[in-house]
Design a protein around this motif. Structure first.
Motif, PDB file in Angstrom:
ATOM      1  N   ALA A   1     -38.698  -4.970  67.928  1.00 51.66           N
ATOM      2  CA  ALA A   1     -37.953  -4.302  69.005  1.00 51.66           C
ATOM      3  C   ALA A   1     -38.500  -4.704  70.370  1.00 51.66           C
ATOM      4  N   LEU A   2     -39.799  -4.894  70.452  1.00 53.26           N
ATOM      5  CA  LEU A   2     -40.434  -5.226  71.731  1.00 53.26           C
ATOM      6  C   LEU A   2     -40.256  -6.696  72.104  1.00 53.26           C
TER       7      LEU A   2
ATOM      8  N   ALA B   1     -48.913  -4.966  74.656  1.00 56.81           N
ATOM      9  CA  ALA B   1     -48.399  -4.209  75.807  1.00 56.81           C
ATOM     10  C   ALA B   1     -49.183  -4.580  77.067  1.00 56.81           C
TER      11      ALA B   1
ATOM     12  N   ARG C   1     -44.352   0.544  60.160  1.00 54.31           N
ATOM     13  CA  ARG C   1     -43.673   0.565  61.453  1.00 54.31           C
ATOM     14  C   ARG C   1     -44.038  -0.614  62.355  1.00 54.31           C
TER      15      ARG C   1
ATOM     16  N   ARG D   1     -38.481  -9.537  70.228  1.00 54.39           N
ATOM     17  CA  ARG D   1     -37.376 -10.445  69.893  1.00 54.39           C
ATOM     18  C   ARG D   1     -36.463 -10.654  71.096  1.00 54.39           C
ATOM     19  N   GLY D   2     -36.212 -11.904  71.401  1.00 52.09           N
ATOM     20  CA  GLY D   2     -35.268 -12.228  72.468  1.00 52.09           C
ATOM     21  C   GLY D   2     -35.880 -12.236  73.858  1.00 52.09           C
ATOM     22  N   LEU D   3     -37.152 -11.873  73.999  1.00 51.95           N
ATOM     23  CA  LEU D   3     -37.770 -11.967  75.327  1.00 51.95           C
ATOM     24  C   LEU D   3     -37.888 -13.438  75.730  1.00 51.95           C
TER      25      LEU D   3
ATOM     26  N   PRO E   1     -41.165  -3.625  62.629  1.00 45.19           N
ATOM     27  CA  PRO E   1     -39.997  -3.288  63.462  1.00 45.19           C
ATOM     28  C   PRO E   1     -40.367  -2.979  64.913  1.00 45.19           C
ATOM     29  N   THR E   2     -41.543  -2.417  65.143  1.00 42.43           N
ATOM     30  CA  THR E   2     -41.958  -2.143  66.519  1.00 42.43           C
ATOM     31  C   THR E   2     -42.114  -3.451  67.297  1.00 42.43           C
TER      32      THR E   2
ATOM     33  N   LEU F   1     -51.087  -3.996  69.014  1.00 41.67           N
ATOM     34  CA  LEU F   1     -49.915  -3.510  69.761  1.00 41.67           C
ATOM     35  C   LEU F   1     -50.324  -3.162  71.191  1.00 41.67           C
TER      36      LEU F   1
END
Lengths: 186, 186
Positions: B30-31, B160, B23, B33-35, B26-27, B156
């Protein structure tokens, strides 16, 4: 105050805040969907929260906290305090639900709220508008929206920590190297 | 030691560990990519790491650390220490790369490593096999695999936190309520 080139602080920019807020539901989905129940319901002891509890808390925030505070601030300025936020509501509201259904609900509410936020077409000047927090006193709209973002990341951090500490014993001597387990900030 | 019904500790179970390890890519995708770039390259000051640096560190672990230590342990037991892990390799290796290409590489390496791990068909008895860490001394295979999982979650949590602290000033008086910013564990 943000110093240009300072990599430790970012000024509030609406598009960036919305980009982070939009990422939280898929991030939590990627991390949590399909994990075995003991991981979803694990916690840090006592009254601390599990990933399941935290997703319920995020749902309650979407329903009653963030956008309703934005609306109270825009409508009443600092003359009317925001409603207090119930930090324990999820323990009733999530009872008997599956994690997947909570994650779906969170994603749908967040998407609706981001649409509603965009529809307000807030200007930079609007970010300085003032409201009244029931305990903290005068706050600005920019501070409220920044807090929405930081609050998401705070709980993502918490979920990662709750999961990681489940292996506090299993990692054996490596616990000295793992800040998530030793509890040191770094 | 895991007490049945204890929600704060989970015993190592291979399928669960593999589910969490799968996981992480993909986690992070999702967090992150594209920021916008300032978020990807933000850090906590001094020598601390940005999300970009951390993804590079995770890649280096997939290439040189986790599965190669598993193999050294299975082949040599505790007679040969693991190779030391270079915690700063990513600063050279990630230079000039895009975050998306790093995330793609991490996902591909992790997927290959999980396939290689499954192919070993490790038994519960194998988890007790011993190896030698260059500084920590005797460790078991189960501890090594648990550490792989906790290490993912540690980083992770760190990502954050690095993101959330970017708004340390922007949240204004709310900083008192946000543990990600106040730095209190809770």
């Amino acid at each position: 105050m943000t110093v240009p080139g300072d990599r430790t602080r970012r000024p509030f920019v609406m598009e960036e805040a919305a980009a982070i807020l939009a990422r939280t539901p898929p991030t939590l989905g990627a991390l949590l969907r399909g994990l075995p129940d003991p991981w979803i319901h694990g916690h840090e002891g006592g009254d601390t929260w599990s990933p399941f509890d935290i997703v319920g808390h995020l749902i309650h925030g979407e329903r009653t906290d963030w956008m309703s505070r934005v609306r109270i601030l825009l409508e009443h300025g600092d003359s009317r305090p925001f409603d207090a936020f119930d930090r324990l509501a999820q323990f009733e509201e999530s009872r008997g639900r599956s994690l997947d259904s909570l994650l779906d609900e969170f994603a749908a509410l967040r998407s609706d709220n981001l649409e509603a936020l965009a529809a307000l077409r807030l200007s930079d000047a609007d970010l300085e508008r003032r409201g009244r927090h029931p305990s903290l006193g005068i706050v600005t709209l920019g501070q409220l929206l920044s807090t929405w973002v930081a609050h998401d990341l705070d709980h993502l951090m918490q979920i990662a920590r709750v999961l990681g500490t489940q292996y506090s014993d299993e990692v054996g001597p490596w616990r000295a190297y793992l800040r998530i387990i030793s509890g040191t900030q770094g």
